[in-house]
Write an enzyme that holds these catalytic residues in place. Structure first.
Site, PDB file in Angstrom:
ATOM      1  N   GLN A 102       1.375  -8.371  -4.095  1.00  0.00           N
ATOM      2  CA  GLN A 102       0.269  -7.762  -4.832  1.00  0.00           C
ATOM      3  C   GLN A 102       0.721  -6.763  -5.888  1.00  0.00           C
ATOM      4  O   GLN A 102      -0.121  -6.203  -6.596  1.00  0.00           O
ATOM      5  CB  GLN A 102      -0.672  -7.042  -3.845  1.00  0.00           C
ATOM      6  CG  GLN A 102      -1.283  -7.953  -2.804  1.00  0.00           C
ATOM      7  CD  GLN A 102      -1.974  -7.172  -1.694  1.00  0.00           C
ATOM      8  OE1 GLN A 102      -1.973  -5.941  -1.673  1.00  0.00           O
ATOM      9  NE2 GLN A 102      -2.574  -7.898  -0.762  1.00  0.00           N
ATOM     10  N   HIS A 165      -0.659  -3.632  -0.798  1.00  0.00           N
ATOM     11  CA  HIS A 165      -1.408  -2.376  -0.845  1.00  0.00           C
ATOM     12  C   HIS A 165      -0.698  -1.293  -1.666  1.00  0.00           C
ATOM     13  O   HIS A 165      -0.341  -0.237  -1.157  1.00  0.00           O
ATOM     14  CB  HIS A 165      -1.689  -1.868   0.578  1.00  0.00           C
ATOM     15  CG  HIS A 165      -2.561  -2.782   1.381  1.00  0.00           C
ATOM     16  ND1 HIS A 165      -3.124  -2.398   2.575  1.00  0.00           N
ATOM     17  CD2 HIS A 165      -2.987  -4.048   1.160  1.00  0.00           C
ATOM     18  CE1 HIS A 165      -3.847  -3.401   3.061  1.00  0.00           C
ATOM     19  NE2 HIS A 165      -3.769  -4.418   2.212  1.00  0.00           N
ATOM     20  N   GLU A 259     -15.135  -0.290   0.613  1.00  0.00           N
ATOM     21  CA  GLU A 259     -15.882   0.957   0.408  1.00  0.00           C
ATOM     22  C   GLU A 259     -15.996   1.312  -1.067  1.00  0.00           C
ATOM     23  O   GLU A 259     -15.120   1.001  -1.874  1.00  0.00           O
ATOM     24  CB  GLU A 259     -15.187   2.118   1.130  1.00  0.00           C
ATOM     25  CG  GLU A 259     -15.141   1.972   2.633  1.00  0.00           C
ATOM     26  CD  GLU A 259     -14.473   3.154   3.317  1.00  0.00           C
ATOM     27  OE1 GLU A 259     -14.438   3.163   4.571  1.00  0.00           O
ATOM     28  OE2 GLU A 259     -13.983   4.073   2.617  1.00  0.00           O
ATOM     29  N   TYR A 269     -10.850  10.381   3.726  1.00  0.00           N
ATOM     30  CA  TYR A 269     -11.777   9.251   3.701  1.00  0.00           C
ATOM     31  C   TYR A 269     -11.629   8.304   4.891  1.00  0.00           C
ATOM     32  O   TYR A 269     -12.230   7.235   4.918  1.00  0.00           O
ATOM     33  CB  TYR A 269     -11.659   8.535   2.350  1.00  0.00           C
ATOM     34  CG  TYR A 269     -12.237   9.421   1.271  1.00  0.00           C
ATOM     35  CD1 TYR A 269     -13.563   9.327   0.879  1.00  0.00           C
ATOM     36  CD2 TYR A 269     -11.468  10.447   0.711  1.00  0.00           C
ATOM     37  CE1 TYR A 269     -14.116  10.188  -0.055  1.00  0.00           C
ATOM     38  CE2 TYR A 269     -12.008  11.317  -0.237  1.00  0.00           C
ATOM     39  CZ  TYR A 269     -13.331  11.177  -0.609  1.00  0.00           C
ATOM     40  OH  TYR A 269     -13.875  12.058  -1.528  1.00  0.00           O
ATOM     41  N   TYR A 280      -7.951  -8.760  10.941  1.00  0.00           N
ATOM     42  CA  TYR A 280      -8.166 -10.116  10.441  1.00  0.00           C
ATOM     43  C   TYR A 280      -8.253 -11.149  11.556  1.00  0.00           C
ATOM     44  O   TYR A 280      -8.770 -12.248  11.342  1.00  0.00           O
ATOM     45  CB  TYR A 280      -7.067 -10.481   9.438  1.00  0.00           C
ATOM     46  CG  TYR A 280      -7.133  -9.653   8.184  1.00  0.00           C
ATOM     47  CD1 TYR A 280      -8.157  -9.846   7.264  1.00  0.00           C
ATOM     48  CD2 TYR A 280      -6.190  -8.667   7.919  1.00  0.00           C
ATOM     49  CE1 TYR A 280      -8.241  -9.081   6.109  1.00  0.00           C
ATOM     50  CE2 TYR A 280      -6.259  -7.894   6.764  1.00  0.00           C
ATOM     51  CZ  TYR A 280      -7.293  -8.106   5.869  1.00  0.00           C
ATOM     52  OH  TYR A 280      -7.369  -7.335   4.728  1.00  0.00           O
TER      53      TYR A 280
END
Length: 386
Positions: A102, A165, A259, A269, A280
């Site tokens: 990613q 991530h 979110e 958070y 998953y």
């Protein structure tokens, strides 16, 4: 079923004169958009103009003062567009990037005072020792298509082996502080609660990379001083509301629990202590969704839509969307409109279904909305039909 958006290529803008003498009234014209194949959303009739179809993994976009548009590809390229057309040029002289999974070359934006200083900022994966990578922020100037005066401003720590991530968006506030997002790296979610590392956080720095003295964890023993908020899983969307001086953020949940958050100094958070998602494989991550001292999202998504790049509509071109958030959905392949009243989410609308994996949505300086998609490889412009 194939996305219908591929047929909307090279749609023309018709310019008409509303008066008897076009020469006398040259400045008093109106854009008239052909309504053929236009899409009716809840509040606007929109023509989708496909500008480019050959992206692989586009990530971010920004505009220079002269109207030139810069678009990043995760593989490490920055493409140049002029008048919504690819010029055939790409930025040269960029460093090597850590391209894995990613991560690669991610977001791009210009300094609020770009016309004076010429600074362009990028977030990217930086190659580290032992085949590891780190989220980094760099700035440079553009001479022709050459990246010059390159300055590395900050590198997150510790370096990591996974390509998952990494975040990462960049925004500036009214005081020219730079905020960037950094994911928690996926295979160690507890990073997000650990103030001694950079991961799973929103960071705040000066535009030259210095750490502001009023950051919330400056002076705390062991804490990373650039941290602004923590407990953020993988924030791939962020936008600054300059009128109200607030930052909106979107972040990926696991299976469920994406979110939208209002980002405020020093707040936690919650990830992975609280979440509306699950693993998953269907097993629970935690048995709580709320905890004292941890923020609730303004809105969340179950099932996940895979939230990504986002913008706040401020343009008069879309009066019924003004003040709303538009958020790209990767997995669900649409644009999600969040109807905001102040800081409250009053509802959502799914728009442009199956356009592709929407990586970014941005508003241009002249008030038009653009989106980048993966899979379908598009850059599109949303034209309101008058």
């Amino acid at each position: 079923m194939k996305p219908i958006y591929k047929v909307f290529t090279s749609l023309s803008l018709g310019i008409i004169c509303l008066f008897s003498s076009c020469e006398e009234k040259a400045n008093e014209v109106e854009e008239v958009i052909d309504a053929t194949h236009a899409i009716q959303t809840e509040k606007h009739l929109i023509k989708v103009d496909t500008l480019y179809t050959e992206f692989k993994n586009p990530w971010g976009m920004t505009w220079l003062d002269d109207g030139t548009m810069l678009v990043t590809e995760r593989s490490g390229e920055i493409l140049l567009f002029k008048d919504d057309q690819f010029t055939g040029e790409k930025v040269s002289g960029l460093p090597d990037f850590y391209v894995k999974g990613q991560v690669g070359l991610m977001d791009i934006t210009v300094h609020p005072n770009f016309s004076d200083n010429g600074w362009i900022y990028i977030s990217y994966g930086k190659p580290m020792q032992d085949s590891l990578g780190a989220t980094a922020i760099m700035r440079f100037r553009l001479e022709g298509n050459q990246a010059t005066n390159q300055e590395e401003l900050i590198v997150t720590a510790p370096p990591w082996e996974t390509g998952r991530h990494y975040g990462s968006r960049i925004v500036f506030d009214n005081d020219n502080y730079l905020y960037f997002s950094n994911g928690e790296r996926g295979n160690k979610p507890e990073n997000a609660q650990d103030l001694t590392n950079s991961h799973g956080k929103i960071h705040r720095i000066h535009d030259d990379g210095r750490i502001p003295n009023d950051n919330p964890f400056v002076g705390m023993e062991g804490a990373v001083s650039s941290i602004w908020t923590y407990g953020n899983r993988n924030p791939q969307g962020m936008v600054y509301d300059s009128e109200n001086d607030r930052i909106w953020e979107s972040e990926h949940g696991p299976m469920g629990g994406d979110e939208v958050n209002l980002i405020e100094k020093g707040k936690n958070y919650g990830w992975p202590v609280i979440t509306y998602g699950q693993n998953y494989d269907g097993t629970p991550i935690t048995d709580i969704t709320e905890k004292e001292g941890m923020e609730q999202p303004v809105t969340y998504y179950v099932p996940s839509i895979a939230t990504c790049g986002m913008t706040l509509v401020t343009s008069d071109r879309y009066p019924e969307w003004k003040g709303d958030l538009l958020i790209g959905a990767l997995a669900k392949m649409h644009i999600n409109r969040v109807d905001l009243e102040g800081t409250d989410a009053m509802g959502q609308e799914i728009m442009f279904q199956d356009i592709g994996r929407v990586r970014d949505v941005e508003q241009s300086p002249d008030g038009y909305l653009y989106a980048l998609t993966e899979g379908t490889g598009l850059m599109v412009k949303f034209l309101p039909v008058n």
